[in-house]
Design an enzyme around this catalytic site. Structure first.
Site: not given
Ligand code: CAA
Length: 246
Positions: A14, A89, A91, A149, A152, A182, A184
């Site tokens: 990307g 990179g 994830t 992460q 990551y 970077p 998002y």
């Molecule tokens: N902050 C605080 N709490 C959070 C949260 C957050 N950001 N996200 C979820 N939670 C909480 C939930 O509310 C949940 O609470 P309860 O147990 O009380 O219900 C608990 O944490 C567990 O959450 P999930 O059920 O969502 O957990 P999961 O295992 O299903 O999913 C995850 C976790 C896969 C990490 C998902 O939250 C996710 O995909 N998050 C995004 C991660 C992200 O931003 N990645 C960036 C990728 S792009 C990139 O990396 C490029 C770059 O360089 C910028």
């Protein structure tokens, strides 16, 4: 002076694709190094860069020996390798409590070992020739951490420590080493984040949108210019003002 030669790892990804295009438009010969297994994407990439001085080379940055072979091949073919952009990179997002050892290893291997592997081989020639530009594509999440992460964020933060240390080692020999972090951006990696999470993230970006890969490429092009020799060991955030949200 002959054209500068650049290699971009993750070059068909990307951000990598836009970085290749931008460097080529700035007059560099560009080699996009990426996994050959993604045959359909390689073909699509070749159409996207048609007419530019960009070509694809299959390589796995997680493989130390393969990186050595790549660097030696490019130096033999072009007589030089002036610019290295480490943009490969991946994830494997999941909370630490659910993270498998394989999720940790895969991310560290590509995102951080890959930087060592490429730099380890590329830097000798740069020092011998008295010119080099290395840019490591880190992430805002290496600076702030991100839920899900630990792997990551550790790799991306580690990348910047590596950047500063290597920058010191080569500073007097015409070689600069910088990272770009970077925020998002409009990439498949960010589109893979669950929509409701992504919407919240975009809402928190002061600029109010995802970044464009071309906006990252512009920064890389700036850092790789011959005239950028006084910028080294820096980490340039390109994140739509995300730091101001915390
Ligand atoms: N902050 C605080 N709490 C959070 C949260 C957050 N950001 N996200 C979820 N939670 C909480 C939930 O509310 C949940 O609470 P309860 O147990 O009380 O219900 C608990 O944490 C567990 O959450 P999930 O059920 O969502 O957990 P999961 O295992 O299903 O999913 C995850 C976790 C896969 C990490 C998902 O939250 C996710 O995909 N998050 C995004 C991660 C992200 O931003 N990645 C960036 C990728 S792009 C990139 O990396 C490029 C770059 O360089 C910028």
């Amino acid at each position: 002076m002959s054209k500068r030669v650049a290699v971009v790892t993750g070059g068909i990804g990307g951000l990598g694709t836009e970085i290749c295009k931008s460097l080529a438009r700035a007059g560099r010969t560009v080699i996009a190094a990426d996994l050959g297994a993604r045959a359909e994407r390689v073909a699509e990439f070749q159409r996207e860069v048609d007419g530019l001085d960009v070509r694809f080379e299959a390589a796995n940055v997680g493989d130390f020996d393969a990186c050595g072979a790549l660097v030696r091949k490019l130096e033999a073919e072009h007589g030089t390798l002036d610019i290295l952009v480490n943009a490969a990179g991946i994830t494997r997002d999941t909370t630490l409590r659910k993270m498998e050892r394989t999720d940790w290893d895969a991310v560290l291997n590509i995102n951080l070992d890959g930087v060592f592997n490429m730099c380890r081989y590329a830097v000798d020639g740069m020092l011998a020739r008295g010119f080099g530009r290395i840019v490591n594509i880190s992430s805002v999440n290496g600076q702030t951490g991100q839920f899900g992460q630990t792997n990551y964020s550790a790799a991306k933060a580690g990348m910047h420590g590596f950047t500063m240390a290597l920058a010191r080692e080569v500073a007097r020999k015409g070689v600069t080493v910088n990272s770009v972090s970077p925020g998002y951006c409009e990439t498949a990696m960010v589109m893979a984040v669950p929509e409701e999470v992504r919407t919240k993230i975009i809402d928190s970006v002061p600029v109010g949108r995802l970044g464009k890969p071309s906006e990252i490429a512009r920064t890389v092009e700036f850092l790789t210019a011959d005239e950028a020799g006084f910028i080294t060991g820096a980490n340039i955030p390109v994140n739509g003002g995300l730091f101001m949200s915390f």
